[in-house]
Design a protein around this motif. Structure first.
Motif, PDB file in Angstrom:
ATOM      1  N   ILE A   1       0.843  -1.207   0.000  1.00 38.41           N
ATOM      2  CA  ILE A   1       0.000   0.000   0.000  1.00 38.41           C
ATOM      3  C   ILE A   1       0.874   1.253   0.000  1.00 38.41           C
ATOM      4  CG2 ILE A   1      -1.739   1.281   1.295  1.00 38.41           C
ATOM      5  CD1 ILE A   1      -2.734  -1.393   2.405  1.00 38.41           C
ATOM      6  N   ALA A   2       1.936   1.232   0.807  1.00 43.07           N
ATOM      7  CA  ALA A   2       2.830   2.392   0.883  1.00 43.07           C
ATOM      8  C   ALA A   2       3.519   2.644  -0.460  1.00 43.07           C
ATOM      9  CB  ALA A   2       3.872   2.186   1.986  1.00 43.07           C
ATOM     10  N   MET A   3       3.858   1.587  -1.198  1.00 44.61           N
ATOM     11  CA  MET A   3       4.482   1.758  -2.504  1.00 44.61           C
ATOM     12  C   MET A   3       3.512   2.434  -3.473  1.00 44.61           C
ATOM     13  SD  MET A   3       6.763  -1.690  -3.115  1.00 44.61           S
ATOM     14  CE  MET A   3       7.947  -0.931  -4.210  1.00 44.61           C
ATOM     15  N   ASP A   4       2.240   2.074  -3.390  1.00 43.66           N
ATOM     16  CA  ASP A   4       1.237   2.734  -4.228  1.00 43.66           C
ATOM     17  C   ASP A   4       1.134   4.212  -3.890  1.00 43.66           C
ATOM     18  OD1 ASP A   4       0.637   0.473  -5.583  1.00 43.66           O
ATOM     19  OD2 ASP A   4      -1.235   0.028  -4.553  1.00 43.66           O
ATOM     20  N   ILE A   5       1.109   4.524  -2.595  1.00 44.79           N
ATOM     21  CA  ILE A   5       1.008   5.919  -2.168  1.00 44.79           C
ATOM     22  C   ILE A   5       2.227   6.709  -2.621  1.00 44.79           C
ATOM     23  CG2 ILE A   5       0.965   7.422  -0.138  1.00 44.79           C
ATOM     24  CD1 ILE A   5      -0.731   5.318   1.267  1.00 44.79           C
ATOM     25  N   ALA A   6       3.422   6.123  -2.463  1.00 44.72           N
ATOM     26  CA  ALA A   6       4.645   6.809  -2.884  1.00 44.72           C
ATOM     27  C   ALA A   6       4.634   7.079  -4.380  1.00 44.72           C
ATOM     28  CB  ALA A   6       5.869   5.980  -2.496  1.00 44.72           C
ATOM     29  N   ARG A   7       4.121   6.134  -5.160  1.00 45.11           N
ATOM     30  CA  ARG A   7       4.074   6.335  -6.611  1.00 45.11           C
ATOM     31  C   ARG A   7       3.157   7.501  -6.966  1.00 45.11           C
ATOM     32  NH1 ARG A   7       0.617   5.088 -10.452  1.00 45.11           N
ATOM     33  NH2 ARG A   7      -0.695   3.926  -8.997  1.00 45.11           N
ATOM     34  N   LEU A   8       2.026   7.631  -6.269  1.00 39.24           N
ATOM     35  CA  LEU A   8       1.092   8.715  -6.549  1.00 39.24           C
ATOM     36  C   LEU A   8       1.622  10.072  -6.106  1.00 39.24           C
ATOM     37  CD1 LEU A   8      -2.257   6.959  -5.544  1.00 39.24           C
ATOM     38  CD2 LEU A   8      -1.509   7.563  -7.850  1.00 39.24           C
ATOM     39  N   MET A   9       2.618  10.091  -5.221  1.00 39.94           N
ATOM     40  CA  MET A   9       3.188  11.351  -4.749  1.00 39.94           C
ATOM     41  C   MET A   9       4.063  12.033  -5.795  1.00 39.94           C
ATOM     42  SD  MET A   9       2.198  12.032  -1.686  1.00 39.94           S
ATOM     43  CE  MET A   9       1.446  11.202  -0.303  1.00 39.94           C
ATOM     44  N   ASN A  10       4.535  11.275  -6.791  1.00 42.29           N
ATOM     45  CA  ASN A  10       5.363  11.843  -7.856  1.00 42.29           C
ATOM     46  C   ASN A  10       6.615  12.555  -7.336  1.00 42.29           C
ATOM     47  OD1 ASN A  10       3.818  10.961 -10.004  1.00 42.29           O
ATOM     48  ND2 ASN A  10       2.504  12.763 -10.001  1.00 42.29           N
ATOM     49  N   GLY A  11       7.211  12.025  -6.282  1.00 36.89           N
ATOM     50  CA  GLY A  11       8.468  12.586  -5.797  1.00 36.89           C
ATOM     51  C   GLY A  11       8.339  13.842  -4.978  1.00 36.89           C
ATOM     52  N   CYS A  12       7.130  14.190  -4.530  1.00 37.38           N
ATOM     53  CA  CYS A  12       6.899  15.434  -3.790  1.00 37.38           C
ATOM     54  C   CYS A  12       7.321  15.267  -2.332  1.00 37.38           C
ATOM     55  CB  CYS A  12       5.415  15.818  -3.890  1.00 37.38           C
ATOM     56  SG  CYS A  12       4.968  17.255  -2.904  1.00 37.38           S
ATOM     57  N   PHE A  13       8.261  16.110  -1.866  1.00 35.35           N
ATOM     58  CA  PHE A  13       8.708  16.048  -0.481  1.00 35.35           C
ATOM     59  C   PHE A  13       7.585  16.465   0.475  1.00 35.35           C
ATOM     60  CE2 PHE A  13      12.998  16.261  -2.362  1.00 35.35           C
ATOM     61  CZ  PHE A  13      13.597  15.246  -1.644  1.00 35.35           C
ATOM     62  N   MET A  14       6.804  17.454   0.077  1.00 38.98           N
ATOM     63  CA  MET A  14       5.724  17.929   0.927  1.00 38.98           C
ATOM     64  C   MET A  14       4.676  16.834   1.122  1.00 38.98           C
ATOM     65  SD  MET A  14       3.350  21.276   0.402  1.00 38.98           S
ATOM     66  CE  MET A  14       2.109  21.754   1.591  1.00 38.98           C
ATOM     67  N   GLY A  15       4.311  16.148   0.028  1.00 33.36           N
ATOM     68  CA  GLY A  15       3.359  15.049   0.131  1.00 33.36           C
ATOM     69  C   GLY A  15       3.883  13.933   1.012  1.00 33.36           C
ATOM     70  N   ALA A  16       5.202  13.647   0.913  1.00 32.07           N
ATOM     71  CA  ALA A  16       5.793  12.602   1.753  1.00 32.07           C
ATOM     72  C   ALA A  16       5.722  12.984   3.223  1.00 32.07           C
ATOM     73  CB  ALA A  16       7.246  12.363   1.337  1.00 32.07           C
ATOM     74  N   ALA A  17       5.988  14.261   3.535  1.00 26.07           N
ATOM     75  CA  ALA A  17       5.926  14.707   4.927  1.00 26.07           C
ATOM     76  C   ALA A  17       4.519  14.587   5.485  1.00 26.07           C
ATOM     77  CB  ALA A  17       6.415  16.155   5.026  1.00 26.07           C
ATOM     78  N   ILE A  18       3.518  14.955   4.672  1.00 27.25           N
ATOM     79  CA  ILE A  18       2.131  14.925   5.144  1.00 27.25           C
ATOM     80  C   ILE A  18       1.655  13.493   5.343  1.00 27.25           C
ATOM     81  CG2 ILE A  18      -0.244  15.440   4.479  1.00 27.25           C
ATOM     82  CD1 ILE A  18       0.822  17.950   3.075  1.00 27.25           C
ATOM     83  N   PHE A  19       1.801  12.653   4.316  1.00 29.29           N
ATOM     84  CA  PHE A  19       1.209  11.326   4.382  1.00 29.29           C
ATOM     85  C   PHE A  19       2.031  10.355   5.222  1.00 29.29           C
ATOM     86  CE2 PHE A  19      -1.891  12.649   1.424  1.00 29.29           C
ATOM     87  CZ  PHE A  19      -2.915  11.723   1.499  1.00 29.29           C
ATOM     88  N   SER A  20       3.347  10.527   5.284  1.00 28.90           N
ATOM     89  CA  SER A  20       4.109   9.649   6.169  1.00 28.90           C
ATOM     90  C   SER A  20       3.711   9.890   7.620  1.00 28.90           C
ATOM     91  CB  SER A  20       5.611   9.862   5.979  1.00 28.90           C
ATOM     92  OG  SER A  20       5.992  11.179   6.357  1.00 28.90           O
ATOM     93  N   GLY A  21       3.407  11.165   7.962  1.00 33.46           N
ATOM     94  CA  GLY A  21       2.940  11.457   9.314  1.00 33.46           C
ATOM     95  C   GLY A  21       1.590  10.831   9.600  1.00 33.46           C
ATOM     96  N   LEU A  22       0.680  10.887   8.613  1.00 34.44           N
ATOM     97  CA  LEU A  22      -0.640  10.281   8.790  1.00 34.44           C
ATOM     98  C   LEU A  22      -0.537   8.768   8.949  1.00 34.44           C
ATOM     99  CD1 LEU A  22      -2.798  12.208   6.141  1.00 34.44           C
ATOM    100  CD2 LEU A  22      -2.972  12.382   8.623  1.00 34.44           C
ATOM    101  N   LEU A  23       0.256   8.123   8.094  1.00 36.14           N
ATOM    102  CA  LEU A  23       0.350   6.665   8.118  1.00 36.14           C
ATOM    103  C   LEU A  23       1.067   6.166   9.366  1.00 36.14           C
ATOM    104  CD1 LEU A  23       1.301   5.986   4.374  1.00 36.14           C
ATOM    105  CD2 LEU A  23      -0.971   5.997   5.409  1.00 36.14           C
ATOM    106  N   LYS A  24       2.128   6.875   9.753  1.00 41.69           N
ATOM    107  CA  LYS A  24       2.928   6.438  10.903  1.00 41.69           C
ATOM    108  C   LYS A  24       2.104   6.465  12.194  1.00 41.69           C
ATOM    109  CE  LYS A  24       6.411   9.042  11.641  1.00 41.69           C
ATOM    110  NZ  LYS A  24       7.725   9.682  11.482  1.00 41.69           N
ATOM    111  N   ALA A  25       1.103   7.359  12.244  1.00 36.46           N
ATOM    112  CA  ALA A  25       0.294   7.490  13.455  1.00 36.46           C
ATOM    113  C   ALA A  25      -0.764   6.397  13.570  1.00 36.46           C
ATOM    114  CB  ALA A  25      -0.387   8.859  13.481  1.00 36.46           C
ATOM    115  N   ASN A  26      -0.974   5.616  12.505  1.00 39.87           N
ATOM    116  CA  ASN A  26      -2.027   4.593  12.542  1.00 39.87           C
ATOM    117  C   ASN A  26      -1.608   3.415  11.666  1.00 39.87           C
ATOM    118  OD1 ASN A  26      -4.388   3.068  12.488  1.00 39.87           O
ATOM    119  ND2 ASN A  26      -5.711   4.868  12.414  1.00 39.87           N
ATOM    120  N   PHE A  27      -0.920   2.429  12.274  1.00 40.26           N
ATOM    121  CA  PHE A  27      -0.454   1.258  11.527  1.00 40.26           C
ATOM    122  C   PHE A  27      -1.602   0.278  11.346  1.00 40.26           C
ATOM    123  CE2 PHE A  27       3.793   2.542  11.251  1.00 40.26           C
ATOM    124  CZ  PHE A  27       4.530   1.594  10.566  1.00 40.26           C
ATOM    125  N   SER A  28      -2.526   0.641  10.481  1.00 32.42           N
ATOM    126  CA  SER A  28      -3.706  -0.176  10.229  1.00 32.42           C
ATOM    127  C   SER A  28      -3.884  -0.334   8.729  1.00 32.42           C
ATOM    128  CB  SER A  28      -4.943   0.483  10.843  1.00 32.42           C
ATOM    129  OG  SER A  28      -6.132  -0.016  10.272  1.00 32.42           O
TER     130      SER A  28
END
Length: 485
Positions: A341-368
């Motif tokens: 799932i994380a690989m799919d999300i990373a692919r949709l981010m298109n290399g954006c550092f801002m997107g990585a900061a936002i969504f990595s924080g969301l995902l890390k807070a809820n390992f579900s």
């Protein structure tokens, strides 16, 4: 009869040698893991050294690319193996298999023996490339031993990423050389200018933030000021008198030198730039510097040195960055479904550092798995809906040239949230408490029901002065193109 026996024995020996020379996929993956460990030892040791030689930095960049490529391949095969184990009675598909950018992600298009052959070719290519890289390391390791060691506490990679600019070591060294270089007497009257050029969300501002956070830079300049392009084009260049937005004050040190940072969206008028440059040269102390950033290549002509041109990270490098930020010290091998799932999300981010900061924080807070699947569904819906509105040119949900339409994860109605075309950066000390402000988590997944226009707190920078990144949002009726989809 003797001739026949001799040929039969030779045939059996040849077959045995071929079978022995062709390792299984599992053996190849284990070999890849061992080679990556050897390569990581050198890379981590290099990260603990102060390297100023540009050629060594270039070679280190190549080593890191091989590390990212190797771990990306391991994760792809791990996710595919997990999918094949669970495919009985259902078909498991991951969107990273559809991308056309990397052979590892095209394997799912193959079937039967073709698929096995493609996987074997991919592994052989990656293994061969890493073996060649390791064979060429002797001189690099020898020169690395002469580089002074940095004073750094023991770390793990997910902690180190908050202290360095990932994937930009050569660019960072270029900036540091520019900022700390003493001006010659003959060039004392000139004001040195470094242009930084790159597309939106590639990390231009983040690169500068990391440079300004370096203690050597802070002690070299008495103050660091930041100006926005809109302020310069819409106002007077006399805004230099107002001091702009102060990033750093260092009274009594820095010899009166000032570092001016100008962040442009696209261009600045030539007349405005000439007046600004002339005004800055007459007002600030000798040895002061200017860094100017833009998406437009036009600012290259403003520089007194070669510009830095930033490009997005490769997909393998971006996945490594996103994985480390998201999983931290948790092993991806123990969570193959979350990894997919994380690989799919990373692919949709298109290399954006801002997107990585936002969504990595969301995902890390809820390992579900359910929560991560909802986050992935949101990104897919954002892209699908906005492609219907704006066409195929909409390929980055965080590039705010157009309003971004999105639905809440647990809400279906004729209304949707709209992220307007710009975002603002606010200091925690100057941003008042706004009753209409909501968090990004509550906007996507929570029960908050904002009305009218409101602000969304996306994330807070870990670099001082820890600016908050905000979105201006609103509630609107779905356009006709989206309401029927």
């Amino acid at each position: 009869m003797g001739e026949l026996v001799s040929r039969s024995i030779s045939l059996l020996v040849d077959r045995y040698r071929k079978q022995k020379a062709a390792p299984t996929e599992e053996e190849s993956l284990r070999s890849l893991q061992r080679l990556l460990l050897r390569l990581c030892v050198v890379v981590e040791e290099a990260d603990c050294r102060l390297i100023t030689n540009q050629t060594m930095l270039h070679q280190l960049s190549i080593l890191k690319k091989e590390v990212y490529r190797g771990y990306y391949t391991l994760d792809v095969f791990s996710c595919q193996a997990h999918g094949e184990d669970r495919k009985k009675g259902q078909e498991i598909k991951y969107s990273f298999a559809k991308s056309e950018f990397n052979p590892a992600k095209r394997l799912c298009f193959c079937s039967g023996s073709n698929k096995g052959a493609a996987k074997a070719v991919l592994l052989e290519q990656v293994l061969g490339s890493i073996r060649d890289t390791i064979e060429d390391l002797s001189e690099f390791v020898m020169f690395l031993c002469t580089c002074p060691r940095l004073h750094r506490q023991p770390y793990t990679m997910h902690l180190l990423l908050n202290k360095c600019m990932f994937g930009r070591q050569m660019e960072m060294e270029h900036i540091m050389n520019f900022l700390l270089q003493e001006e010659s007497a003959s060039g004392a009257e000139d004001l040195a200018v470094l242009p930084i050029i790159g597309p939106g969300k590639v990390g231009k501002s983040t690169l500068i933030e990391h440079a300004c956070d370096d203690e050597r830079v802070r002690s070299h300049f008495s103050q660091i000021l930041c100006f926005k392009g809109d302020d310069l084009n819409n106002g007077s260049v006399e805004i230099l008198r107002d001091g702009g937005r102060s990033k750093h004050q260092n009274h009594g040190m820095g010899g009166g030198r000032t570092l001016i940072i100008i962040e442009l969206f696209l261009d600045i008028k030539d007349s405005v730039w000439k007046r600004l440059y002339s005004d800055a040269r007459s007002r600030i102390g000798s040895g002061s510097k200017i860094i100017i950033t833009s998406r437009s290549d036009k600012i290259a002509s403003f520089g007194t040195t070669q510009p830095i041109r930033l490009q997005f990270l490769t997909q393998e490098a971006y996945w490594y960055f996103f994985k480390v930020r998201t999983f931290g010290s948790t092993s991806t091998e123990d969570n193959p479904k979350l990894t997919a799932i994380a690989m799919d999300i990373a692919r949709l981010m298109n290399g954006c550092f801002m997107g990585a900061a936002i969504f990595s924080g969301l995902l890390k807070a809820n390992f579900s798995t359910r929560f991560w699947s909802m986050a992935l569904a949101i990104l897919r819906n954002i892209k699908r809906q906005n492609i219907l509105l704006y066409g195929e040119r909409f390929d980055d949900a965080w590039d705010f040239e157009e309003p971004v339409y999105l639905r809440r994860a647990n809400k279906t109605s004729s209304e949707c949230f709209v992220i307007f075309a710009e975002y603002q950066i606010c200091s925690p000390e100057t941003e008042p408490e706004d009753p209409k402000m909501v968090s990004l988590h509550d906007l996507y997944f929570g029960s908050v029901r904002p009305q009218g226009n409101f602000k969304v707190h996306a994330w807070t920078s870990h670099l001082p002065p820890h600016y908050n990144y905000m979105f201006r949002c609103g509630i609107k009726e779905l356009p006709e193109e989206l309401s029927s989809s």
